[in-house]
Scaffold this active site. Structure first.
Site, PDB file in Angstrom:
ATOM      1  N   GLU A   1      12.245  32.807  -4.262  1.00  0.00           N
ATOM      2  CA  GLU A   1      11.605  32.698  -5.612  1.00  0.00           C
ATOM      3  C   GLU A   1      12.638  33.261  -6.469  1.00  0.00           C
ATOM      4  O   GLU A   1      13.031  34.477  -6.368  1.00  0.00           O
ATOM      5  CB  GLU A   1      10.251  33.510  -5.522  1.00  0.00           C
ATOM      6  CG  GLU A   1       9.470  33.731  -6.668  1.00  0.00           C
ATOM      7  CD  GLU A   1       8.405  34.759  -6.867  1.00  0.00           C
ATOM      8  OE1 GLU A   1       7.574  34.682  -5.552  1.00  0.00           O
ATOM      9  OE2 GLU A   1       8.243  35.519  -7.674  1.00  0.00           O
TER      10      GLU A   1
ATOM     11  N   CYS B   1      14.310  38.002 -12.431  1.00  0.00           N
ATOM     12  CA  CYS B   1      14.165  38.760 -11.359  1.00  0.00           C
ATOM     13  C   CYS B   1      14.208  37.841 -10.143  1.00  0.00           C
ATOM     14  O   CYS B   1      13.693  36.858 -10.170  1.00  0.00           O
ATOM     15  CB  CYS B   1      12.493  39.122 -11.429  1.00  0.00           C
ATOM     16  SG  CYS B   1      11.866  39.707  -9.686  1.00  0.00           S
TER      17      CYS B   1
ATOM     18  N   CYS C   1      11.369  40.055   4.114  1.00  0.00           N
ATOM     19  CA  CYS C   1      11.815  41.311   4.106  1.00  0.00           C
ATOM     20  C   CYS C   1      11.106  42.044   5.619  1.00  0.00           C
ATOM     21  O   CYS C   1      10.136  41.687   5.970  1.00  0.00           O
ATOM     22  CB  CYS C   1      11.206  41.978   2.835  1.00  0.00           C
ATOM     23  SG  CYS C   1      11.661  43.823   2.891  1.00  0.00           S
TER      24      CYS C   1
ATOM     25  N   CYS D   1       6.226  47.080   4.047  1.00  0.00           N
ATOM     26  CA  CYS D   1       5.180  47.846   3.020  1.00  0.00           C
ATOM     27  C   CYS D   1       4.033  47.396   3.006  1.00  0.00           C
ATOM     28  O   CYS D   1       3.936  45.986   3.159  1.00  0.00           O
ATOM     29  CB  CYS D   1       5.982  48.084   1.612  1.00  0.00           C
ATOM     30  SG  CYS D   1       7.795  48.512   1.739  1.00  0.00           S
TER      31      CYS D   1
ATOM     32  N   CYS E   1       2.779  44.836   0.072  1.00  0.00           N
ATOM     33  CA  CYS E   1       3.597  43.555  -0.134  1.00  0.00           C
ATOM     34  C   CYS E   1       3.703  42.494   0.543  1.00  0.00           C
ATOM     35  O   CYS E   1       3.675  42.603   1.674  1.00  0.00           O
ATOM     36  CB  CYS E   1       4.811  44.465  -0.222  1.00  0.00           C
ATOM     37  SG  CYS E   1       6.144  43.158  -0.626  1.00  0.00           S
TER      38      CYS E   1
ATOM     39  N   CYS F   1       6.407  39.771  -8.720  1.00  0.00           N
ATOM     40  CA  CYS F   1       7.618  39.303  -8.556  1.00  0.00           C
ATOM     41  C   CYS F   1       7.439  39.361  -6.832  1.00  0.00           C
ATOM     42  O   CYS F   1       6.972  40.107  -6.312  1.00  0.00           O
ATOM     43  CB  CYS F   1       8.783  40.275  -8.866  1.00  0.00           C
ATOM     44  SG  CYS F   1       9.218  40.265 -10.191  1.00  0.00           S
TER      45      CYS F   1
HETATM   46  N1  SAH Z   1      12.704  45.548  -1.624  1.00  0.00           N
HETATM   47  C1  SAH Z   1      12.808  46.332  -3.091  1.00  0.00           C
HETATM   48  C2  SAH Z   1      12.868  45.202  -4.152  1.00  0.00           C
HETATM   49  C3  SAH Z   1      11.797  44.070  -4.022  1.00  0.00           C
HETATM   50  S1  SAH Z   1      10.187  44.317  -4.328  1.00  0.00           S
HETATM   51  C4  SAH Z   1      11.726  47.194  -3.251  1.00  0.00           C
HETATM   52  O1  SAH Z   1      10.934  47.545  -2.547  1.00  0.00           O
HETATM   53  O2  SAH Z   1      12.284  48.069  -4.297  1.00  0.00           O
HETATM   54  C5  SAH Z   1      10.059  44.776  -5.990  1.00  0.00           C
HETATM   55  C6  SAH Z   1       8.927  45.686  -6.615  1.00  0.00           C
HETATM   56  O3  SAH Z   1       7.722  44.897  -6.067  1.00  0.00           O
HETATM   57  C7  SAH Z   1       9.188  46.811  -5.763  1.00  0.00           C
HETATM   58  O4  SAH Z   1       8.728  47.989  -6.686  1.00  0.00           O
HETATM   59  C8  SAH Z   1       7.839  46.913  -4.858  1.00  0.00           C
HETATM   60  O5  SAH Z   1       7.163  47.859  -4.638  1.00  0.00           O
HETATM   61  C9  SAH Z   1       6.826  45.757  -6.031  1.00  0.00           C
HETATM   62  N2  SAH Z   1       5.590  45.303  -5.297  1.00  0.00           N
HETATM   63  C10 SAH Z   1       5.497  44.824  -4.006  1.00  0.00           C
HETATM   64  N3  SAH Z   1       4.357  44.487  -3.700  1.00  0.00           N
HETATM   65  C11 SAH Z   1       3.463  44.732  -4.885  1.00  0.00           C
HETATM   66  C12 SAH Z   1       2.388  44.148  -5.324  1.00  0.00           C
HETATM   67  N4  SAH Z   1       1.372  43.751  -4.324  1.00  0.00           N
HETATM   68  N5  SAH Z   1       1.712  44.527  -6.472  1.00  0.00           N
HETATM   69  C13 SAH Z   1       2.602  45.104  -7.233  1.00  0.00           C
HETATM   70  N6  SAH Z   1       3.989  45.334  -7.184  1.00  0.00           N
HETATM   71  C14 SAH Z   1       4.494  45.276  -5.763  1.00  0.00           C
HETATM   72 FE1  SF4 Z   2      10.368  44.748   1.341  1.00  0.00          FE
HETATM   73 FE2  SF4 Z   2       8.219  44.389  -0.227  1.00  0.00          FE
HETATM   74 FE3  SF4 Z   2       8.737  46.661   0.894  1.00  0.00          FE
HETATM   75 FE4  SF4 Z   2      10.378  45.762  -1.060  1.00  0.00          FE
HETATM   76  S1  SF4 Z   2       8.202  46.428  -1.355  1.00  0.00           S
HETATM   77  S2  SF4 Z   2      10.802  46.896   0.811  1.00  0.00           S
HETATM   78  S3  SF4 Z   2      10.266  43.450  -0.576  1.00  0.00           S
HETATM   79  S4  SF4 Z   2       8.342  45.062   1.951  1.00  0.00           S
END
Ligand code: SAH
Ligand code: SF4
Length: 369
Positions: A98, A111, A118, A122, A125, A341
């Site tokens: 994406e 973005c 990944c 988390c 996410c 994103c």
């Molecule tokens: N892996 C990297 C970059 C990709 S995630 C990281 O974690 O920084 C990009 C951003 O989207 C991160 O700040 C992440 O915490 C946020 N993100 C992930 N899931 C989300 C959600 N459900 N709502 C809002 N932001 C989210």
């Molecule tokens: Fe991976 Fe999502 Fe955690 Fe970023 S926020 S490190 S994309 S699992």
């Protein structure tokens, strides 16, 4: 159109200038051809060597035959009411990636994704729920920028800012991400300002230190809690790299601009949005030049986390700004075409695995928009 599914050929976008020089020497091209080819691809964004007018016809044809020029095809392209464009690209091995293009008055932000899925897991996410399918190569990362420039140029604009906030953990694909960043800020390639390329990470500390030495881009940390235990529950990587160690690393990070380090803080109702949480955050940020982006969480099916309500968001923000920490609230753009994103591709992946008829129906709906 070239055979885009042919993976036996190297990707033209994967080569840096020295690799082009080596290739040209081996293929019997004149010395200056490497720079010419490099500029066509990375500066002018031309991915059809037949258009490389300063090369002879046979040299163009041989180039065309020797490389894969378009590493991805467009699977779906959605345009939001607010102008945000989301594109799902399909790799040669049928994986979805994406990218999100956000035009603002004074800038165009892309973005982009650096991995399919990944492995960081988390809890909040959607990309994390997919697990890691594979890393993208530097060329696949740069293709997203090339393609975004093509889309923007139709409106007389160009991408000015890149954020690695799509799918994947950039520092878990270190080599490809650094190679791509170098091309992004190279004046002979994409020519972006180094303060306008931001690598966002969940906090892989050894790689943050390396990044500071290797390429002068900006750093964003996905923090989401300044409480060690709470953060580790939300982000398993927090156990391996605890907050006190992170702080020491960040204090030394060479910020390329006066903005320092940006922290991403997803606000989740009842989880990390109390004044007690804000207090911990202020304490953690003491001694670091920081800005905090507050992002009400985008919720998605299967996860029972809700965005904080307005009162909590405002109180949390005020607590930070009263202590001179800039803390803008960032609502995800393009809400009408999917969540934030990284969420769209994961959503489509699920659909693909669920029912092809749903997918077809969705496609028809997208086409009529
Ligand atoms: N892996 C990297 C970059 C990709 S995630 C990281 O974690 O920084 C990009 C951003 O989207 C991160 O700040 C992440 O915490 C946020 N993100 C992930 N899931 C989300 C959600 N459900 N709502 C809002 N932001 C989210
Ligand atoms: Fe991976 Fe999502 Fe955690 Fe970023 S926020 S490190 S994309 S699992």
């Amino acid at each position: 159109m070239l055979n885009i599914l042919n993976t036996s050929k190297p990707l033209a976008l994967d080569f840096c200038l020295s690799e082009w020089k080596a290739w040209c020497a081996k293929a019997g091209y004149p010395k200056f051809a490497a720079k010419q080819i490099f500029e066509w691809i990375f500066k002018k964004g031309v991915l059809d060597p037949e258009l490389f007018s300063n090369l002879s016809k046979d040299k163009r044809l041989f180039l065309k035959e020797s490389f894969t020029w378009e590493p991805m095809t467009t699977d779906c392209h959605l345009i939001s009411k607010d102008g945000t464009e989301k594109v799902l690209l399909k790799t040669h091995d049928n994986l979805l990636v994406e990218m999100v293009l956000m035009p603002y008055e004074n800038r165009v932000t892309l973005c982009l994704s650096c991995q399919v899925g990944c492995k960081m897991g988390c809890t909040f996410c959607q990309t994390g729920k997919m697990g890691l399918k594979r890393n993208l190569s530097s060329g696949e990362i740069l293709y997203q920028l090339t393609y975004a420039n093509h889309l923007s140029e139709k409106k007389g604009r160009r991408v000015s800012n890149v954020v690695y906030m799509g799918m994947g953990e950039p520092l878990d694909n270190y080599k490809a991400v650094v190679k791509a960043c170098k091309a992004m800020i190279d004046p002979d390639a994409f020519g972006l300002s180094k303060s306008k390329v931001t690598v966002s990470t969940s906090g892989l500390l050894p790689e943050i230190e390396r990044l500071g030495r290797d390429v002068p881009v900006r750093l964003a940390i996905s923090l989401h809690s300044a409480d060690q235990e709470k953060r580790s529950q939300m982000m398993p990587i927090g156990r391996k790299y605890p907050l006190d160690e992170m702080k020491e690393v960040l204090k030394k990070y060479p910020a390329p601009s006066r903005h320092g380090v940006t922290f991403e803080y997803v606000l989740i109702q009842g989880e990390n949005d109390s004044i007690q949480d804000a207090k911990k955050l202020v304490k953690f940020l003491h001694g670091i030049k920081a800005k905090v982006n507050l992002i009400p969480i985008n919720n998605f099916p299967g996860v029972d986390m809700l965005p904080s309500d307005t009162a909590h968001i405002t109180d949390f923000q005020k607590y930070l700004t009263d202590r001179s920490i800039p803390a803008p609230v960032r609502y995800s753009r393009g809400q009408d075409i999917s969540a934030g994103c990284g969420q769209l591709a994961a959503k489509r992946e699920n659909e693909l695995h669920l029912d092809p008829r749903v997918l077809q129906k969705q496609r028809r709906q997208h086409e009529t928009r």
